[in-house]
Design a protein around this motif. Structure first.
Motif, PDB file in Angstrom:
ATOM      1  N   SER A   1       0.275  11.706  24.127  1.00 51.16           N
ATOM      2  CA  SER A   1      -0.515  12.511  25.061  1.00 51.16           C
ATOM      3  C   SER A   1       0.096  13.898  25.209  1.00 51.16           C
ATOM      4  CB  SER A   1      -0.604  11.831  26.431  1.00 51.16           C
ATOM      5  OG  SER A   1       0.668  11.763  27.048  1.00 51.16           O
ATOM      6  N   MET A   2       1.312  14.075  24.666  1.00 55.09           N
ATOM      7  CA  MET A   2       1.960  15.390  24.670  1.00 55.09           C
ATOM      8  C   MET A   2       1.777  16.101  23.333  1.00 55.09           C
ATOM      9  SD  MET A   2       5.534  14.612  26.693  1.00 55.09           S
ATOM     10  CE  MET A   2       6.061  13.263  25.625  1.00 55.09           C
ATOM     11  N   VAL A   3       1.899  15.342  22.247  1.00 52.42           N
ATOM     12  CA  VAL A   3       1.749  15.879  20.887  1.00 52.42           C
ATOM     13  C   VAL A   3       0.896  14.898  20.101  1.00 52.42           C
ATOM     14  CG1 VAL A   3       2.931  16.655  18.806  1.00 52.42           C
ATOM     15  CG2 VAL A   3       4.059  16.902  21.023  1.00 52.42           C
TER      16      VAL A   3
ATOM     17  N   ALA B   1      -6.172  11.288  21.702  1.00 54.59           N
ATOM     18  CA  ALA B   1      -7.148  11.914  22.600  1.00 54.59           C
ATOM     19  C   ALA B   1      -7.410  11.044  23.826  1.00 54.59           C
ATOM     20  CB  ALA B   1      -8.450  12.180  21.847  1.00 54.59           C
ATOM     21  N   SER B   2      -7.505   9.734  23.622  1.00 54.00           N
ATOM     22  CA  SER B   2      -7.770   8.833  24.751  1.00 54.00           C
ATOM     23  C   SER B   2      -6.614   8.845  25.738  1.00 54.00           C
ATOM     24  CB  SER B   2      -8.046   7.409  24.257  1.00 54.00           C
ATOM     25  OG  SER B   2      -6.877   6.786  23.743  1.00 54.00           O
TER      26      SER B   2
ATOM     27  N   GLU C   1       2.758   7.890  36.155  1.00 54.53           N
ATOM     28  CA  GLU C   1       2.375   8.015  34.753  1.00 54.53           C
ATOM     29  C   GLU C   1       3.541   7.526  33.905  1.00 54.53           C
ATOM     30  OE1 GLU C   1       1.099  11.223  31.272  1.00 54.53           O
ATOM     31  OE2 GLU C   1       1.574  11.949  33.288  1.00 54.53           O
ATOM     32  N   LEU C   2       3.289   6.536  33.086  1.00 53.68           N
ATOM     33  CA  LEU C   2       4.301   5.935  32.228  1.00 53.68           C
ATOM     34  C   LEU C   2       4.066   6.388  30.794  1.00 53.68           C
ATOM     35  CD1 LEU C   2       6.581   3.884  31.676  1.00 53.68           C
ATOM     36  CD2 LEU C   2       4.821   2.102  31.600  1.00 53.68           C
ATOM     37  N   LEU C   3       5.065   7.044  30.199  1.00 54.17           N
ATOM     38  CA  LEU C   3       4.927   7.573  28.840  1.00 54.17           C
ATOM     39  C   LEU C   3       5.861   6.825  27.893  1.00 54.17           C
ATOM     40  CD1 LEU C   3       4.716  10.279  30.922  1.00 54.17           C
ATOM     41  CD2 LEU C   3       4.093  11.294  28.735  1.00 54.17           C
ATOM     42  N   PRO C   4       5.341   5.831  27.181  1.00 56.46           N
ATOM     43  CA  PRO C   4       6.184   5.087  26.241  1.00 56.46           C
ATOM     44  C   PRO C   4       6.411   5.855  24.942  1.00 56.46           C
ATOM     45  CG  PRO C   4       4.246   3.816  26.944  1.00 56.46           C
ATOM     46  CD  PRO C   4       4.009   5.255  27.297  1.00 56.46           C
ATOM     47  N   PRO C   5       7.567   5.640  24.320  1.00 57.52           N
ATOM     48  CA  PRO C   5       7.757   6.066  22.945  1.00 57.52           C
ATOM     49  C   PRO C   5       7.201   4.954  22.046  1.00 57.52           C
ATOM     50  CG  PRO C   5       9.754   5.038  23.728  1.00 57.52           C
ATOM     51  CD  PRO C   5       8.755   4.987  24.873  1.00 57.52           C
ATOM     52  N   LEU C   6       7.651   4.861  20.816  1.00 56.87           N
ATOM     53  CA  LEU C   6       7.264   3.753  19.950  1.00 56.87           C
ATOM     54  C   LEU C   6       8.059   2.525  20.382  1.00 56.87           C
ATOM     55  CD1 LEU C   6       5.362   3.351  17.512  1.00 56.87           C
ATOM     56  CD2 LEU C   6       7.360   3.601  16.033  1.00 56.87           C
ATOM     57  N   VAL C   7       7.350   1.492  20.834  1.00 56.51           N
ATOM     58  CA  VAL C   7       7.996   0.275  21.323  1.00 56.51           C
ATOM     59  C   VAL C   7       7.735  -0.863  20.346  1.00 56.51           C
ATOM     60  CG1 VAL C   7       8.182  -1.343  23.258  1.00 56.51           C
ATOM     61  CG2 VAL C   7       7.725   1.073  23.702  1.00 56.51           C
ATOM     62  N   ASP C   8       8.704  -1.714  20.169  1.00 57.66           N
ATOM     63  CA  ASP C   8       8.628  -2.803  19.190  1.00 57.66           C
ATOM     64  C   ASP C   8       7.730  -3.930  19.704  1.00 57.66           C
ATOM     65  OD1 ASP C   8       9.039  -4.398  17.011  1.00 57.66           O
ATOM     66  OD2 ASP C   8      11.120  -4.922  17.493  1.00 57.66           O
TER      67      ASP C   8
ATOM     68  N   ASN D   1       8.837  20.159  22.874  1.00 56.87           N
ATOM     69  CA  ASN D   1       7.478  20.701  22.786  1.00 56.87           C
ATOM     70  C   ASN D   1       7.288  21.915  23.685  1.00 56.87           C
ATOM     71  OD1 ASN D   1       4.814  20.399  21.612  1.00 56.87           O
ATOM     72  ND2 ASN D   1       4.126  19.854  23.676  1.00 56.87           N
ATOM     73  N   ARG D   2       8.061  22.006  24.734  1.00 54.48           N
ATOM     74  CA  ARG D   2       7.964  23.166  25.628  1.00 54.48           C
ATOM     75  C   ARG D   2       8.410  24.447  24.920  1.00 54.48           C
ATOM     76  NH1 ARG D   2      11.362  22.058  30.822  1.00 54.48           N
ATOM     77  NH2 ARG D   2      10.491  24.081  31.392  1.00 54.48           N
ATOM     78  N   PHE D   3       9.420  24.333  24.076  1.00 60.50           N
ATOM     79  CA  PHE D   3      10.006  25.526  23.457  1.00 60.50           C
ATOM     80  C   PHE D   3       9.728  25.638  21.954  1.00 60.50           C
ATOM     81  CE2 PHE D   3      12.705  24.283  27.075  1.00 60.50           C
ATOM     82  CZ  PHE D   3      12.572  25.424  27.867  1.00 60.50           C
ATOM     83  N   PHE D   4       9.517  24.507  21.290  1.00 56.58           N
ATOM     84  CA  PHE D   4       9.313  24.506  19.844  1.00 56.58           C
ATOM     85  C   PHE D   4       8.132  23.606  19.480  1.00 56.58           C
ATOM     86  CE2 PHE D   4      13.909  24.783  20.765  1.00 56.58           C
ATOM     87  CZ  PHE D   4      14.177  26.073  20.305  1.00 56.58           C
ATOM     88  N   PRO D   5       6.920  24.001  19.869  1.00 58.39           N
ATOM     89  CA  PRO D   5       5.752  23.128  19.643  1.00 58.39           C
ATOM     90  C   PRO D   5       5.477  22.845  18.170  1.00 58.39           C
ATOM     91  CG  PRO D   5       5.077  25.305  20.426  1.00 58.39           C
ATOM     92  CD  PRO D   5       6.555  25.222  20.615  1.00 58.39           C
ATOM     93  N   LYS D   6       5.663  23.841  17.296  1.00 64.34           N
ATOM     94  CA  LYS D   6       5.401  23.628  15.872  1.00 64.34           C
ATOM     95  C   LYS D   6       6.388  22.628  15.280  1.00 64.34           C
ATOM     96  CE  LYS D   6       4.506  26.124  11.567  1.00 64.34           C
ATOM     97  NZ  LYS D   6       4.453  27.469  10.920  1.00 64.34           N
TER      98      LYS D   6
END
Length: 254
Positions: free
Chosen positions: A143-145, A155-156, A182-189, A233-238
């Motif tokens: 949802s951030m990148v 998108a969802s 708001e809970l933002l998971p990374p890749l979880v197994d 992402n705040r400073f180096f989005p690319k």
């Protein structure tokens, strides 16, 4: 937030993160209700943790949602609604015309976004009546990148992230005591990521971090790599976009 003694409803709670959350919430003295579409998985969850209450319910189905609310009301209600259920479709190249794009997007939006709003609306007055209540919406590192391989899923989850922030402010404006996390998971197994070879966080570690965030009233809970991605992402989005979307992903889409 004090979790001991609270009644928590976890959607998509029959496996993966949801089931691990149910286990850890039970261990700290909460009462837990889980939902899921697969009755066999619900039965297995009850066998493993007899203190659970398991209700078959499809998070994207309106009739199921209303039936779920009525059953939960009869059981005495809840203090916390944890919108954990989520789905993702296989990668498709959006640049190649296909009905699968729309079908997949509609499926993801129905469960990942619209289903959450539906349940929140149904349970809102019940939660308002509680001394201390909360809604937990599960968004994503994506949802951030956005991910090229999971474009409509991203998108969802982005839609849900904006809705969650707005819901929190709306409740503040009307002086409601409901806490919105708001809970933002990374890749979880989990089963959903079984085919992925990247570094994954264990469900046990993930849920421990979730519980810590809830207890500290940390309304935006970024766990694992989501903390790093947020800062980068705040400073180096690319650069961050490239980290989320390595060149090998382009080959998958060809």
């Amino acid at each position: 937030m004090n979790l001991k003694g609270k009644t928590i409803l976890i959607t998509g709670g029959a496996s993966g993160i949801g089931l691990e959350a149910a286990r850890q919430f039970l261990a700290i003295g909460a009462k837990v209700i889980i939902t899921g579409r697969n009755q066999a998985k619900l039965d297995a969850a009850i066998k493993a943790y007899p203190a659970l209450i398991a209700l078959q319910s499809d998070a994207g189905n309106e009739a199921d949602a209303k039936a779920l609310f009525n059953t939960v009301k009869e059981l005495g209600g809840i203090d916390i609604l944890y919108n954990n259920a989520g789905v993702g479709v296989p990668p498709t190249n959006l640049g190649v015309p296909s009905d699968k794009h729309l079908e997949g997007a509609a499926y993801e939006m129905q469960i990942n976004y619209l289903g959450v709003i539906r349940l929140n609306n149904l349970f809102m007055d019940m939660l308002k009546s509680r001394k201390e209540a909360a809604i937990i919406n599960t968004t994503s590192i994506l949802s951030m990148v956005p991910s090229l391989l999971e474009a409509t899923y991203s998108a969802s989850k982005t839609a849900l992230a904006f809705y969650t922030k707005s819901l929190r402010e709306h409740l503040r404006i009307i002086d409601s005591s409901i806490k919105v996390f708001e809970l933002l998971p990374p890749l979880v197994d989990t089963e959903m990521t079984a085919q992925r070879s990247e570094k994954k966080l264990s469900p046990d570690q993930f849920v421990k971090a979730l519980i810590s965030g809830l207890q500290k009233d940390q309304y935006t809970i970024r766990i694992g790599d989501t903390k790093l991605v947020y800062q980068l992402n705040r400073f180096f989005p690319k650069l961050t976009f490239g980290l989320i979307n390595p060149k090998k992903d382009e080959q998958i889409l060809r």
